[in-house]
Design a protein around this motif. Structure first.
Motif, short mmCIF file in Angstrom:
data_model
loop_
_atom_site.label_atom_id
_atom_site.label_comp_id
_atom_site.label_asym_id
_atom_site.label_seq_id
_atom_site.Cartn_x
_atom_site.Cartn_y
_atom_site.Cartn_z
N PRO A 109 88.87 79.83 99.75
CA PRO A 109 90.02 80.40 98.99
C PRO A 109 89.66 81.45 97.94
O PRO A 109 90.47 81.72 97.06
N LEU A 110 88.50 82.07 98.04
CA LEU A 110 88.01 82.92 96.94
C LEU A 110 88.90 84.13 96.63
O LEU A 110 88.96 84.58 95.50
N LEU A 111 89.58 84.66 97.63
CA LEU A 111 90.43 85.84 97.39
C LEU A 111 91.91 85.50 97.63
O LEU A 111 92.72 86.39 97.91
N ARG A 112 92.26 84.21 97.47
CA ARG A 112 93.67 83.83 97.66
C ARG A 112 94.52 84.57 96.63
O ARG A 112 94.18 84.62 95.44
N GLY A 113 95.61 85.16 97.10
CA GLY A 113 96.50 85.90 96.21
C GLY A 113 96.11 87.37 96.02
O GLY A 113 96.84 88.13 95.40
N LYS A 114 94.94 87.75 96.52
CA LYS A 114 94.49 89.15 96.38
C LYS A 114 94.89 89.94 97.63
O LYS A 114 94.97 89.38 98.74
N SER A 115 95.09 91.23 97.45
CA SER A 115 95.46 92.11 98.57
C SER A 115 94.34 93.10 98.86
O SER A 115 93.92 93.83 97.96
N VAL A 116 93.89 93.10 100.11
CA VAL A 116 92.85 94.03 100.55
C VAL A 116 93.50 95.06 101.47
O VAL A 116 94.18 94.69 102.44
N PHE A 117 93.31 96.34 101.15
CA PHE A 117 93.85 97.42 101.97
C PHE A 117 92.69 98.10 102.71
O PHE A 117 91.77 98.62 102.08
N ASN A 118 92.77 98.08 104.03
CA ASN A 118 91.80 98.77 104.88
C ASN A 118 92.30 100.18 105.15
O ASN A 118 93.35 100.35 105.80
N LEU A 119 91.60 101.18 104.64
CA LEU A 119 92.03 102.58 104.85
C LEU A 119 90.95 103.29 105.66
O LEU A 119 89.91 103.69 105.11
N PHE A 120 91.17 103.41 106.95
CA PHE A 120 90.16 104.03 107.83
C PHE A 120 90.68 105.37 108.32
O PHE A 120 91.52 105.43 109.22
N PHE A 121 90.18 106.44 107.67
CA PHE A 121 90.58 107.80 108.04
C PHE A 121 89.72 108.32 109.19
O PHE A 121 89.89 109.46 109.61
N GLU A 122 88.77 107.51 109.62
CA GLU A 122 87.87 107.87 110.73
C GLU A 122 87.78 106.64 111.63
O GLU A 122 87.94 105.51 111.16
N ASN A 123 87.48 106.86 112.90
CA ASN A 123 87.46 105.74 113.86
C ASN A 123 86.41 104.70 113.51
O ASN A 123 85.38 105.01 112.92
N SER A 124 86.69 103.48 113.94
CA SER A 124 85.74 102.39 113.72
C SER A 124 86.11 101.22 114.62
O SER A 124 87.28 100.94 114.82
N THR A 125 85.10 100.56 115.14
CA THR A 125 85.33 99.28 115.82
C THR A 125 84.77 98.15 114.96
O THR A 125 85.50 97.27 114.50
N ARG A 126 83.46 98.20 114.69
CA ARG A 126 82.78 97.08 114.01
C ARG A 126 83.19 96.96 112.55
O ARG A 126 83.55 95.87 112.09
N THR A 127 83.12 98.05 111.81
CA THR A 127 83.30 97.95 110.36
C THR A 127 84.73 97.53 110.02
O THR A 127 84.95 96.61 109.23
N ARG A 128 85.70 98.17 110.64
CA ARG A 128 87.09 97.86 110.32
C ARG A 128 87.42 96.41 110.67
O ARG A 128 88.02 95.68 109.89
N THR A 129 87.00 96.00 111.87
CA THR A 129 87.35 94.65 112.32
C THR A 129 86.65 93.59 111.49
O THR A 129 87.25 92.58 111.11
N THR A 130 85.36 93.81 111.20
CA THR A 130 84.65 92.78 110.44
C THR A 130 85.11 92.73 108.98
O THR A 130 85.11 91.66 108.37
N PHE A 131 85.54 93.86 108.42
CA PHE A 131 86.15 93.80 107.08
C PHE A 131 87.44 92.98 107.12
O PHE A 131 87.72 92.20 106.21
N GLU A 132 88.22 93.19 108.16
CA GLU A 132 89.48 92.44 108.26
C GLU A 132 89.20 90.94 108.40
O GLU A 132 89.81 90.10 107.72
N ILE A 133 88.27 90.59 109.28
CA ILE A 133 87.92 89.18 109.46
C ILE A 133 87.39 88.61 108.15
O ILE A 133 87.78 87.51 107.71
N ALA A 134 86.51 89.38 107.49
CA ALA A 134 85.91 88.91 106.23
C ALA A 134 86.99 88.66 105.18
O ALA A 134 86.98 87.62 104.50
N ALA A 135 87.93 89.59 105.04
CA ALA A 135 88.97 89.43 104.03
C ALA A 135 89.85 88.22 104.35
O ALA A 135 90.23 87.45 103.46
N LYS A 136 90.15 88.03 105.64
CA LYS A 136 90.98 86.87 106.03
C LYS A 136 90.22 85.57 105.80
O LYS A 136 90.81 84.57 105.40
N ARG A 137 88.92 85.56 106.05
CA ARG A 137 88.13 84.34 105.80
C ARG A 137 88.05 84.03 104.30
O ARG A 137 87.84 82.90 103.92
N LEU A 138 88.25 85.05 103.48
CA LEU A 138 88.28 84.82 102.02
C LEU A 138 89.70 84.49 101.55
O LEU A 138 89.94 84.37 100.36
#
Ligand code: CP
Length: 317
Positions: A48-77
């Motif tokens: 629950p470390l980031l419960r209540g916090k909002s993470v915005f992923n802003l990818f102005f360039e293509n990505s598979t690994r970085t974007r997805t793993t940031f999303e997974i990481a933020a959701k796991r937090l």
């Protein structure tokens, strides 16, 4: 000199680059990531470390690994995660980057994860945001890709345990690579005594010697007795003009084959940040072979990005 990544108490408040990142902060990130790795084997992969916090992923360039793993990481937090679809956003109508950031901040953003084609864009955003809002660089132009470097350091430490006795080779299109630059800074800070850059002259930056990196244009010499081989993609989208005779010739000279890999230490690991171009910089027999840890890098990337976001969001104002 003021370090824009640290607050007045010396805590990490933005992650912009591995250049100038103190060793204690890199070690804090690696140590924190280690505590998150076992989460992947649990039924409930959340803390629950980031419960209540909002993470915005802003990818102005293509990505598979970085974007997805940031999303997974933020959701796991346990954060709320918003992925801005840049192509469908008002950027296309001419809204400036900083106006976009101001508007998203008005929606109570706590963390911005930013990938941008312009070097320095995350720095600009970090200067603009209010205290309590954090910026994580997910790759800016040719400049930096700090979370890739940190997950690379995590991977190297996982397999090699120590940094002080390693020989690390970075091979390929180094001049266009933000990963190479970020890796070199992190490896140096962690005390790696021998860092080699291998590639054709046209793809090697002029400042490698200043960074303490040894240059090799002959791959057979450069790979001799190394512990870690980091292969890089040819970044055709960043090349201006013909810097190479052909992809086939490049593979012959600098492609990592099983035969060339035998020049490294028998227990050497092979890394690649992805995306890979099989048959251009790496042969499939190596990419899928027993020494490759390329997919493990991706998995460790989740824990490392959890560590980074939990540390910056936990920094005092
Ligand atoms: N390593 C890396 O940055 O991959 P992506 O471009 O897929 O995020």
């Amino acid at each position: 000199m003021h370090n824009p990544q640290l607050n007045k108490d010396g805590e990490l408040t933005h992650l912009l680059s591995t250049e100038g990142l103190p060793r204690r902060i890199i070690e804090q990130i690696l140590h924190t990531a280690e505590s998150f790795v076992p989460l992947a084997d649990r039924d409930i992969k959340k803390v629950p470390l980031l419960r209540g916090k909002s993470v915005f992923n802003l990818f102005f360039e293509n990505s598979t690994r970085t974007r997805t793993t940031f999303e997974i990481a933020a959701k796991r937090l346990s954060a709320d995660v918003y992925n801005l679809n840049i192509n469908a956003s008002s950027t296309a109508k001419g809204e400036t980057l900083l106006d976009t950031i101001s508007n998203l901040t008005a929606m109570q953003a706590d963390v911005f994860v930013v990938r941008h084609q312009a070097s320095g864009a995350p720095y600009l955003i970090a200067q603009h945001v209010q205290p309590g809002v954090h910026v994580v660089n997910a790759g800016d132009g040719r400049h930096a890709h700090p979370t890739q470097a940190l997950l690379d350091m995590y991977t190297i430490r996982h397999y090699k345990k120590e940094f002080h006795n390693l020989r690390v080779a970075i091979v390929g299109d180094i001049v266009h690579s933000r990963v190479a630059r970020s890796d070199i800074h992190a490896l140096s800070t962690l005390g790696v005594p021998e860092i080699r850059a291998i590639g054709p002259r046209t793809l090697l930056p002029a400042d490698m010697a200043e960074l303490g990196v040894q240059i090799y244009t002959d791959m057979n010499e450069g790979l001799k007795d190394v512990d870690v081989v980091i292969m890089l993609r040819l970044q055709n989208e960043r090349m201006q003009g013909a810097l190479l005779p052909s992809a086939a010739e490049y593979f012959k000279q600098y492609g990592l084959t099983a035969q060339k890999l035998q020049l490294a230490k028998p227990d050497a690991i092979v890394m690649h940040p992805g995306p890979m171009n099989r048959g251009v910089e790496i042969a499939s027999e190596v990419a899928d072979g027993p020494q490759a840890v390329i997919l493990n890098q991706v998995t460790f990337g989740i824990a490392v990005r959890m560590a980074v976001m939990s540390i910056v969001a936990g920094a005092s104002q």
